[in-house]
Design a protein around this motif. Structure first.
Motif, PDB file in Angstrom:
ATOM      1  N   THR A 129      -4.540   0.896  -8.540  1.00 57.52           N
ATOM      2  CA  THR A 129      -4.890  -0.142  -7.573  1.00 57.52           C
ATOM      3  C   THR A 129      -5.427  -1.377  -8.281  1.00 57.52           C
ATOM      4  OG1 THR A 129      -5.368   1.450  -5.813  1.00 57.52           O
ATOM      5  CG2 THR A 129      -6.405  -0.728  -5.649  1.00 57.52           C
TER       6      THR A 129
ATOM      7  N   SER B   2      -3.695   4.858  -2.287  1.00 61.97           N
ATOM      8  CA  SER B   2      -4.720   5.690  -1.652  1.00 61.97           C
ATOM      9  C   SER B   2      -4.514   7.152  -2.019  1.00 61.97           C
ATOM     10  CB  SER B   2      -4.675   5.506  -0.141  1.00 61.97           C
ATOM     11  OG  SER B   2      -3.397   5.829   0.358  1.00 61.97           O
TER      12      SER B   2
ATOM     13  N   SER C 267       0.838  -1.196   0.000  1.00 57.72           N
ATOM     14  CA  SER C 267       0.000   0.000   0.000  1.00 57.72           C
ATOM     15  C   SER C 267       0.867   1.237   0.000  1.00 57.72           C
ATOM     16  CB  SER C 267      -0.899   0.003   1.238  1.00 57.72           C
ATOM     17  OG  SER C 267      -1.777  -1.108   1.227  1.00 57.72           O
TER      18      SER C 267
ATOM     19  N   THR D 107      -2.141  -1.306  -3.698  1.00 55.53           N
ATOM     20  CA  THR D 107      -3.219  -0.396  -3.309  1.00 55.53           C
ATOM     21  C   THR D 107      -2.665   1.010  -3.195  1.00 55.53           C
ATOM     22  OG1 THR D 107      -4.340  -2.156  -2.069  1.00 55.53           O
ATOM     23  CG2 THR D 107      -4.989   0.117  -1.599  1.00 55.53           C
TER      24      THR D 107
END
Length: 119
Positions: free
Chosen positions: A90, A118, A11, A116
């Motif tokens: 993602t 964000s 992430s 991922t």
């Protein structure tokens, strides 16, 4: 048979970077091209980047200028350097190896690694 083991997913915030690795083992002499594909939820798997044994590369328009694929033939490992990541990157990323044995084409896949991003 070719076995592919991926690593390096995770992430990250938008604008960040990640590097994926894919190590091939088995009948590696048969591998002609390697590549990375990705599949986001509800979408089809798509090509991200590919590289031939001679080093020629091909990229999806969405990642040109941000991602770089490379290959270490001695280690039979390919890499995907992903910079300036966006939330739309993602997906689960899959390593692919294309092999040719006595004129028959085969595609092998890694287990997938989650990326991922964000916002």
């Amino acid at each position: 048979q070719v076995q592919l083991v991926e690593s390096g997913g995770g992430s990250v915030q938008a604008g960040g970077s990640l590097r994926l690795s894919c190590a091939a083992s088995g009948s590696i002499f048969s591998i002609s091209a390697m590549g990375w594909y990705r599949q986001a939820p509800g979408k089809q798997r798509e090509l991200v980047a590919a590289i031939t044994s001679g080093g020629s590369t091909n990229y999806a328009d969405a990642v040109k200028g941000r991602f770089a694929i490379s290959r270490d033939n001695a280690k039979m490992t390919e890499y995907l350097q992903m910079n300036s990541l966006k939330p739309e990157d993602t997906a689960v990323y899959y390593c692919n190896a294309h092999a040719v044995v006595v004129g028959v084409h085969y595609d092998y896949w890694g287990q997938g690694t989650q990326v991922t991003v964000s916002s």
